[in-house]
Design a protein around this motif. Structure first.
Motif, short mmCIF file in Angstrom:
data_model
loop_
_atom_site.label_atom_id
_atom_site.label_comp_id
_atom_site.label_asym_id
_atom_site.label_seq_id
_atom_site.Cartn_x
_atom_site.Cartn_y
_atom_site.Cartn_z
N SER A 31 52.86 38.56 41.12
CA SER A 31 52.11 37.30 41.21
C SER A 31 52.84 36.25 40.38
O SER A 31 53.30 36.53 39.26
N TYR A 36 47.45 35.56 35.95
CA TYR A 36 47.11 36.62 36.91
C TYR A 36 48.32 37.48 37.25
O TYR A 36 48.38 38.08 38.32
N GLU A 37 49.25 37.56 36.33
CA GLU A 37 50.46 38.35 36.56
C GLU A 37 50.14 39.83 36.79
O GLU A 37 50.92 40.55 37.39
N HIS A 38 48.98 40.28 36.30
CA HIS A 38 48.58 41.69 36.45
C HIS A 38 48.07 42.02 37.86
O HIS A 38 47.87 43.18 38.18
N LEU A 39 47.85 41.01 38.69
CA LEU A 39 47.39 41.21 40.07
C LEU A 39 48.52 40.86 41.02
O LEU A 39 48.81 39.69 41.25
N VAL A 66 46.22 36.03 44.59
CA VAL A 66 45.31 35.23 43.76
C VAL A 66 45.84 33.80 43.67
O VAL A 66 47.05 33.59 43.58
N GLY A 70 41.65 31.95 40.32
CA GLY A 70 41.27 33.36 40.34
C GLY A 70 40.69 33.82 41.66
O GLY A 70 40.40 35.01 41.82
N VAL A 98 38.05 39.29 43.25
CA VAL A 98 38.84 40.52 43.18
C VAL A 98 37.93 41.73 43.15
O VAL A 98 36.96 41.78 42.40
N TYR A 130 41.82 44.72 47.93
CA TYR A 130 41.93 44.62 46.48
C TYR A 130 40.89 45.52 45.86
O TYR A 130 39.77 45.54 46.18
#
Length: 130
Positions: A31, A36-39, A66, A70, A98, A130
């Motif tokens: 991402s 929101y780098e974790h998604l 995302v 969000g 999410v 997701y």
């Protein structure tokens, strides 16, 4: 308030079609949305039923990712199997964010965004990626 008179024709009506679709995850990419780098962005491929009983199945590809606030955004392109260019595009926002299995609401139009392309709403599509 009337925005345009181009489609002010009493002979025109709205059509509703239920079209089944099967998607599978093809791969993930990072991402690029800060916070929101974790998604990851999910890249999907699949097939949908034809738009009628005799319609050809359609190839589907797109992403689920995302956006800055969000929300989960779905972008799906479709074409007749073997076509060189996409014919339709659907854009939607997942209801519930999410992890929600509610599905997404959105719109569809021509993938090339030509002036006279139709534009339609996509009611709630049940999903659970997701």
């Amino acid at each position: 308030m009337q925005l345009s008179g181009e489609f002010d024709d009493s002979r025109m009506g709205e059509a509703v079609r239920l079209i089944g679709m099967t998607l599978r995850i093809e791969h993930y990419s990072p991402s690029l949305v800060p916070g929101y780098e974790h998604l990851p962005t999910i890249h999907v491929v699949g097939q949908s039923d034809g738009a009628s009983i005799v319609g050809q199945p359609r190839h589907i590809h797109g992403t689920v990712g995302v956006v800055a606030d969000g929300s989960v955004r779905w972008t799906l392109f479709s074409s007749v199997e073997g076509a060189d260019v996409d014919e339709w595009v659907s854009e939607g926002v997942q209801v519930g964010g999410v992890g929600s299995a509610m599905g997404f609401l959105g719109m569809w139009t021509g993938a090339q965004h030509e002036r006279m392309d139709p534009l339609g709403k996509m009611p709630l599509l049940r999903t659970n990626v997701y």
